[in-house]
Scaffold this active site. Structure first.
Site, PDB file in Angstrom:
ATOM      1  N   ASP A  63       0.820  -1.214   0.000  1.00 15.40           N
ATOM      2  CA  ASP A  63       0.000   0.000   0.000  1.00 15.40           C
ATOM      3  C   ASP A  63       0.855   1.267   0.000  1.00 15.40           C
ATOM      4  OD1 ASP A  63       0.959  -0.405   2.579  1.00 15.40           O
ATOM      5  OD2 ASP A  63      -1.000  -0.663   3.497  1.00 15.40           O
ATOM      6  N   ASP A 132      -7.748  -1.887  14.142  1.00 21.22           N
ATOM      7  CA  ASP A 132      -9.130  -2.197  13.775  1.00 21.22           C
ATOM      8  C   ASP A 132      -9.227  -3.459  12.913  1.00 21.22           C
ATOM      9  OD1 ASP A 132      -8.027  -1.318  11.403  1.00 21.22           O
ATOM     10  OD2 ASP A 132      -9.375   0.392  11.145  1.00 21.22           O
ATOM     11  N   HIS A 134      -7.391  -4.069  10.174  1.00 20.70           N
ATOM     12  CA  HIS A 134      -7.099  -3.932   8.740  1.00 20.70           C
ATOM     13  C   HIS A 134      -5.811  -4.651   8.358  1.00 20.70           C
ATOM     14  CE1 HIS A 134      -4.926   0.052   9.786  1.00 20.70           C
ATOM     15  NE2 HIS A 134      -4.011  -0.648   9.145  1.00 20.70           N
ATOM     16  N   GLU A 139      -9.672  -1.281   5.202  1.00 20.57           N
ATOM     17  CA  GLU A 139     -10.331  -0.918   6.454  1.00 20.57           C
ATOM     18  C   GLU A 139     -11.590  -1.763   6.660  1.00 20.57           C
ATOM     19  OE1 GLU A 139      -8.768   0.683   8.499  1.00 20.57           O
ATOM     20  OE2 GLU A 139      -8.305   2.758   8.015  1.00 20.57           O
TER      21      GLU A 139
HETATM   22  C1  GLP Z   1      -0.492   0.604   8.445  1.00 16.16           C
HETATM   23  C2  GLP Z   1      -0.191  -0.254   7.242  1.00 16.16           C
HETATM   24  C3  GLP Z   1      -0.451  -1.705   7.521  1.00 16.16           C
HETATM   25  C4  GLP Z   1       0.200  -2.107   8.827  1.00 16.16           C
HETATM   26  C5  GLP Z   1      -0.404  -1.314   9.952  1.00 16.16           C
HETATM   27  C6  GLP Z   1       0.194  -1.641  11.320  1.00 16.16           C
HETATM   28  O1  GLP Z   1      -1.787   1.024   8.534  1.00 16.16           O
HETATM   29  N1  GLP Z   1      -0.912   0.129   6.097  1.00 16.16           N
HETATM   30  O2  GLP Z   1       0.055  -2.480   6.442  1.00 16.16           O
HETATM   31  O3  GLP Z   1       0.006  -3.472   9.044  1.00 16.16           O
HETATM   32  O4  GLP Z   1      -0.138   0.043   9.691  1.00 16.16           O
HETATM   33  O5  GLP Z   1       1.329  -0.879  11.534  1.00 16.16           O
HETATM   34  P1  GLP Z   1       2.288  -0.969  12.786  1.00 16.16           P
HETATM   35  O6  GLP Z   1       3.133  -2.158  12.532  1.00 16.16           O
HETATM   36  O7  GLP Z   1       3.068   0.301  12.735  1.00 16.16           O
HETATM   37  O8  GLP Z   1       1.443  -1.116  13.982  1.00 16.16           O
END
Ligand code: GLP
Length: 261
Positions: A63, A132, A134, A139
């Site tokens: 992403d 949440d 995702h 989302e």
């Molecule tokens: C973002 C990314 C996700 C990731 C999530 C968790 O929203 N788009 O791919 O899994 O964050 O991130 P973190 O590892 O910083 O908690």
């Protein structure tokens, strides 16, 4: 789904790096689906420390924020450059990222899907998870059959991700993301999570109903997903003890299959 609960985040990242290194050793031309976020930082460091030979690897990132170019310090392109690409010999033409500055979102997303198809699909997809539930930027409410497209972030995700932006900077509202359908086509998925803030999302993903309300629960439908988490992220799992027993009692050949050695 295979659930592996380890004592701390370092061991989560170490096991994931060991699995990826073993798979790259067996398949030097591996197509690796890359994820970003703080969960992944230590993982990439571990993988590089393990000395995996990555020259033949092709990557596709999950992403990107719409509106940020590859040089923007908060873009996922910049994250990948900083934590992974600049330490590897993966040639730039084999590193695929969604372009946050595209002026034709639909065409760009369709072309990304086509590029994934053209290399025969993703062999190993790395995933983190949002609070949440995702995965990538899918989302809650995302279609479980979705493909790469534009999404709008929830206030919770924008608030969580604000820690990656300097104070006063806005977290973009629009993003481009692989779809859940795209992710489910990967041959293998490796989801990593640690910390109490992920416990609820992990419980919903692993033991909750399969529902668009928790996008990660779609992985219950995937043939080969390994979820590697620490004790804090496992806190809300009803069957945590059972998963621990399964992991500890694995016959050696099954452990080799899991760890790829
Ligand atoms: C973002 C990314 C996700 C990731 C999530 C968790 O929203 N788009 O791919 O899994 O964050 O991130 P973190 O590892 O910083 O908690």
């Amino acid at each position: 789904m295979e659930i592996v609960i380890l004592p701390d985040p370092e061991q989560v990242q170490k096991l994931a790096a060991k699995i990826v290194k073993a798979q790259v050793t067996q398949e030097p031309n591996l197509v690796l689906g890359c994820a970003t976020g703080s969960t992944m930082e230590g993982f990439y460091a571990e993988l590089l420390r393990h000395g995996a030979i990555l020259d033949g690897v092709t990557t596709f990132n999950l992403d990107e924020y719409l509106g940020l170019d590859a040089y923007h310090p908060c873009s996922y392109a910049a994250f990948m450059q900083e934590h992974f690409f600049r330490h590897t010999a993966i040639p730039p033409q084999r590193r695929h990222l969604l372009d946050g500055k595209t002026d034709d979102v639909s065409r760009h997303c369709a072309a990304y899907e086509e590029q994934i198809r053209a290399v025969g699909g993703i062999d190993l997809q790395l995933l983190g998870i949002g609070r949440d539930g995702h995965i990538a930027f899918n989302e809650p409410g995302s279609s479980l059959a979705s493909r790469t497209r534009l999404k709008i972030l929830t206030p919770l995700t924008r608030e969580s991700n604000a820690r990656h932006f300097p104070p006063g900077w806005e977290v973009p509202k629009y993003v481009l993301t692989m779809g859940i359908g795209t992710i489910l086509e990967a041959h293998r998925c490796l989801l990593l999570a640690f910390g109490e803030s992920k416990a609820e999302a992990i419980a919903a993903a692993v033991e909750g109903p399969l529902s668009a309300d928790c996008p990660a629960s779609a992985l219950q439908f995937h043939q080969r997903t390994t979820v590697i988490i620490d004790g804090a992220a496992a806190q809300k799992l009803r069957r945590a003890e059972y998963y621990r027993t399964v992991y500890e009692n694995k016959p050696n050949w099954m452990r080799r299959e899991l760890e790829g050695e």
